[in-house]
Structures are given as structure tokens and as C-alpha cells.
Design a protein around this motif. Structure first.
Motif, mmCIF file in Angstrom:
data_model
loop_
_atom_site.group_PDB
_atom_site.id
_atom_site.type_symbol
_atom_site.label_atom_id
_atom_site.label_comp_id
_atom_site.label_asym_id
_atom_site.label_seq_id
_atom_site.Cartn_x
_atom_site.Cartn_y
_atom_site.Cartn_z
ATOM 1 N N ALA A 167 0.910 -1.403 0.044
ATOM 2 C CA ALA A 167 0.181 0.169 -0.387
ATOM 3 C C ALA A 167 1.041 1.045 -0.288
ATOM 4 O O ALA A 167 1.777 0.894 0.844
ATOM 5 C CB ALA A 167 -0.986 0.074 1.518
ATOM 6 N N SER A 168 0.623 2.233 -0.497
ATOM 7 C CA SER A 168 1.243 3.419 -0.812
ATOM 8 C C SER A 168 1.125 4.259 0.491
ATOM 9 O O SER A 168 0.344 4.376 1.348
ATOM 10 C CB SER A 168 0.610 4.710 -2.071
ATOM 11 N N GLY A 169 2.570 5.044 0.647
ATOM 12 C CA GLY A 169 2.497 5.872 1.759
ATOM 13 C C GLY A 169 2.432 6.946 1.613
ATOM 14 O O GLY A 169 2.418 7.770 2.789
ATOM 15 N N ALA A 170 1.207 7.049 0.689
ATOM 16 C CA ALA A 170 0.833 8.767 0.206
ATOM 17 C C ALA A 170 -0.274 8.702 1.449
ATOM 18 O O ALA A 170 -0.215 9.813 2.178
ATOM 19 C CB ALA A 170 0.036 8.757 -0.637
ATOM 20 N N CYS A 171 -0.965 7.639 1.801
ATOM 21 C CA CYS A 171 -2.233 6.952 2.551
ATOM 22 C C CYS A 171 -2.136 5.986 3.418
ATOM 23 O O CYS A 171 -2.700 4.962 2.334
ATOM 24 C CB CYS A 171 -3.380 7.730 1.523
ATOM 25 N N PHE A 172 -1.855 6.040 4.441
ATOM 26 C CA PHE A 172 -0.966 4.146 4.971
ATOM 27 C C PHE A 172 -1.866 4.145 5.531
ATOM 28 O O PHE A 172 -1.477 4.469 7.016
ATOM 29 C CB PHE A 172 0.010 4.246 5.002
ATOM 30 N N PHE A 173 -3.111 3.144 5.861
ATOM 31 C CA PHE A 173 -3.840 2.850 7.096
ATOM 32 C C PHE A 173 -3.402 1.655 7.271
ATOM 33 O O PHE A 173 -3.180 0.822 6.871
ATOM 34 C CB PHE A 173 -5.295 2.622 6.548
ATOM 35 N N VAL A 174 -2.914 1.815 9.048
ATOM 36 C CA VAL A 174 -2.446 0.051 9.382
ATOM 37 C C VAL A 174 -2.437 -0.229 11.318
ATOM 38 O O VAL A 174 -2.847 1.105 12.170
ATOM 39 C CB VAL A 174 -0.990 0.581 9.459
ATOM 40 N N ARG A 175 -2.957 -1.303 11.327
ATOM 41 C CA ARG A 175 -2.774 -1.658 12.775
ATOM 42 C C ARG A 175 -2.151 -1.106 13.456
ATOM 43 O O ARG A 175 -0.672 -1.320 12.795
ATOM 44 C CB ARG A 175 -3.705 -2.995 13.263
ATOM 45 N N ALA A 176 -2.333 -0.470 14.858
ATOM 46 C CA ALA A 176 -1.409 0.276 15.429
ATOM 47 C C ALA A 176 -0.265 -0.746 15.788
ATOM 48 O O ALA A 176 0.665 -0.738 15.871
ATOM 49 C CB ALA A 176 -1.843 1.137 16.390
ATOM 50 N N ASP A 177 -1.400 -1.531 17.115
ATOM 51 C CA ASP A 177 -0.460 -2.763 17.192
ATOM 52 C C ASP A 177 0.815 -3.751 16.449
ATOM 53 O O ASP A 177 1.744 -4.000 16.786
ATOM 54 C CB ASP A 177 -1.324 -3.838 17.945
ATOM 55 N N LEU A 178 0.237 -3.716 15.135
ATOM 56 C CA LEU A 178 1.003 -4.615 14.289
ATOM 57 C C LEU A 178 1.963 -3.150 13.685
ATOM 58 O O LEU A 178 3.095 -4.381 14.126
ATOM 59 C CB LEU A 178 -0.115 -5.113 13.001
ATOM 60 N N TYR A 179 1.710 -3.006 13.090
ATOM 61 C CA TYR A 179 2.889 -1.052 13.651
ATOM 62 C C TYR A 179 3.667 -1.410 14.503
ATOM 63 O O TYR A 179 5.108 -1.925 14.251
ATOM 64 C CB TYR A 179 2.575 -0.417 13.253
ATOM 65 N N HIS A 180 3.478 -1.305 15.610
ATOM 66 C CA HIS A 180 4.946 -1.546 16.600
ATOM 67 C C HIS A 180 5.053 -2.770 17.003
ATOM 68 O O HIS A 180 6.522 -2.969 17.125
ATOM 69 C CB HIS A 180 4.129 -0.828 17.390
ATOM 70 N N GLU A 181 4.634 -3.889 16.609
ATOM 71 C CA GLU A 181 4.979 -5.060 16.519
ATOM 72 C C GLU A 181 5.549 -5.547 15.636
ATOM 73 O O GLU A 181 7.108 -6.632 15.944
ATOM 74 C CB GLU A 181 3.812 -6.193 16.740
ATOM 75 N N SER A 182 5.625 -5.108 14.571
ATOM 76 C CA SER A 182 6.494 -5.596 14.048
ATOM 77 C C SER A 182 7.426 -4.233 12.919
ATOM 78 O O SER A 182 8.506 -5.092 12.383
ATOM 79 C CB SER A 182 6.001 -5.339 12.559
ATOM 80 N N GLY A 183 8.368 -4.028 14.090
ATOM 81 C CA GLY A 183 8.752 -3.128 14.060
ATOM 82 C C GLY A 183 8.668 -1.662 13.503
ATOM 83 O O GLY A 183 9.730 -0.499 13.560
#
Length: 216
Positions: A167-183
Motif C-alpha cells: 500500500a502507498s505511503g501517501a495514505c497508509f492505514f495500518v493497525r497500530a499494534d501490528l505497526y509497533h509489533e513489526s518494528g
């Protein structure tokens, strides 16, 4: 959900696009708007003062690139979903609801990207993401709606929600817990390709990267 906009010396873009984000983001419930100022040296802070009751301002003391700006900023935000959005993106009126619905329908959805179209040629897809990213056998990224420098016109040919590779970083939705858990975003990239790397890591953990064309 936290809408996190990273800016650096972009007061002109904030003037053009931030009011739209404020107008279309709910002010009740679990929503919040965060402007992450990546050590701007212009008068960005002066402009933002008028929105102090509507947004949260995070100041990054030293600009060490796009990835580090989000690393510092997101570490200070508590939310279930992050929307990382660039300061030069114009949103539509119904841009959040379809994305939230997609997350709610499937706990394995880790990242969602809206349809991204050109600001200057409104009938064309935008280079940075278009209708969802893929990668070929040689590791070259491409998108539905864009291959190399060839951009398609949008004739509703990519309207279905579907799993993509990145997905493009221009507009990128991500689950916060996964974001932090994955680094999170890898600082070694500084800028560019960092979103593909993060999506790849999340896919390796069994999560889905989705395109959501109902959001534009």
C-alpha cells in the motif's frame, strides 16, 4: 483512529489540504488528528496555532527523514489504527468510513490503501500508489493503474476491494499494534520503499494488505 500527517516546511500545503482533513474527520469517539512537524524551519507552527482545539501537534526536534518523523511521532500516539497521510494529499468526503468497515470485517486485514488519483489530472491514477501495489518476480514495484511511467485513466475498472502486495505511503492505514509489533517503518530507508518493506513483513506474518477503492 489517529490521522497522522507528517509535514516539513509545508505551510502552503497545510493551508491547502489540512482544513479538508479537519472537516471530514469525526470529532467524537476514538478519532484524532495529529500533525507531526518534522523540525520545520518555516512558519508552520504559527499557522497551526489556529487549529489547536481541533488537532494535536507533535514536534520532532531533528529532521532525520520521513521514516524517523513517523517513528518519533507515532510513538506518542495511542490509537487502534493509524492513518499516515502525506501533506500534499486531498481527501474526499467519505474517505474514512469504507476503510474502517474493511478493518472491522476481517481481523487479518493489517493495512488498507484508498484509491489514489492525480490532483492535476483528475481522471488519471496517481503514480504513488494508484489502485494498489504489487511486485514482480524481479522485485520491481508496480500498481493497478500505473506501470512504470504509464498512468491509466480511471474508468471504474478497479472498483473491487482486493488483496494487494503493498500500500502507498501517501495514505497508509495500518493497525497500530501490528505497526509497533513489526518494528514500524525501517529507518534505513530514510524515504521511499519503506512502505513496501513494512507491508512485506506484515504479509510474512499472515496479514492482508488491502485496496479500498470506495475511499478516494
Amino acid at each position: 483512529m489517529a490521522v497522522a500527517l507528517l509535514t516539513y516546511n509545508n505551510r502552503d500545503l497545510l493551508e491547502q489540504f489540512l482544513p479538508g482533513i479537519i472537516a471530514t474527520t469525526p470529532t467524537t469517539g476514538d478519532y484524532g488528528i495529529f500533525v507531526i512537524d518534522n523540525a520545520s524551519t518555516d512558519n508552520t507552527q504559527e499557522y497551526l496555532k489556529q487549529f489547536e482545539t481541533k488537532i494535536n501537534i507533535i514536534k520532532v526536534p531533528v529532521n532525520r527523514g520521513f521514516t524517523n518523523g513517523y517513528k518519533v511521532g507515532l510513538s506518542q500516539i495511542k490509537a487502534d489504527i493509524y492513518c499516515m497521510i502525506s501533506s500534499d494529499v486531498q481527501i474526499s468526503t467519505n474517505w474514512l468510513e469504507p476503510v474502517i468497515e474493511l478493518f472491522d470485517q476481517d481481523s487479518k486485514v493489517g493495512v488498507v490503501q484508498p484509491k489514489i488519483k492525480s490532483f492535476h489530472k483528475r481522471n488519471e491514477f496517481e503514480y504513488a500508489g494508484a489502485a494498489g501495489g504489487f511486485i514482480d518476480k524481479d522485485g520491481y514495484p508496480f500498481c493497478r493503474g500505473r506501470i512504470f511511467y504509464t498512468l491509466e485513466e480511471d474508468h471504474a475498472q478497479y472498483e473491487e476491494h482486493m488483496e494487494i502486495f503493498w500500500a502507498s505511503g501517501a495514505c497508509f492505514f495500518v493497525r497500530a499494534d501490528l505497526y509497533h509489533e513489526s518494528g514500524g517503518l525501517d529507518d534505513d530507508f530514510y524515504a521511499h520503499m519503506e512502505e513496501i518493506d513494512l507491508c512485506w513483513r506484515l504479509k510474512n506474518r499472515g496479514y492482508k494488505i488491502m485496496a479500498c477503492p470506495k475511499s478516494e
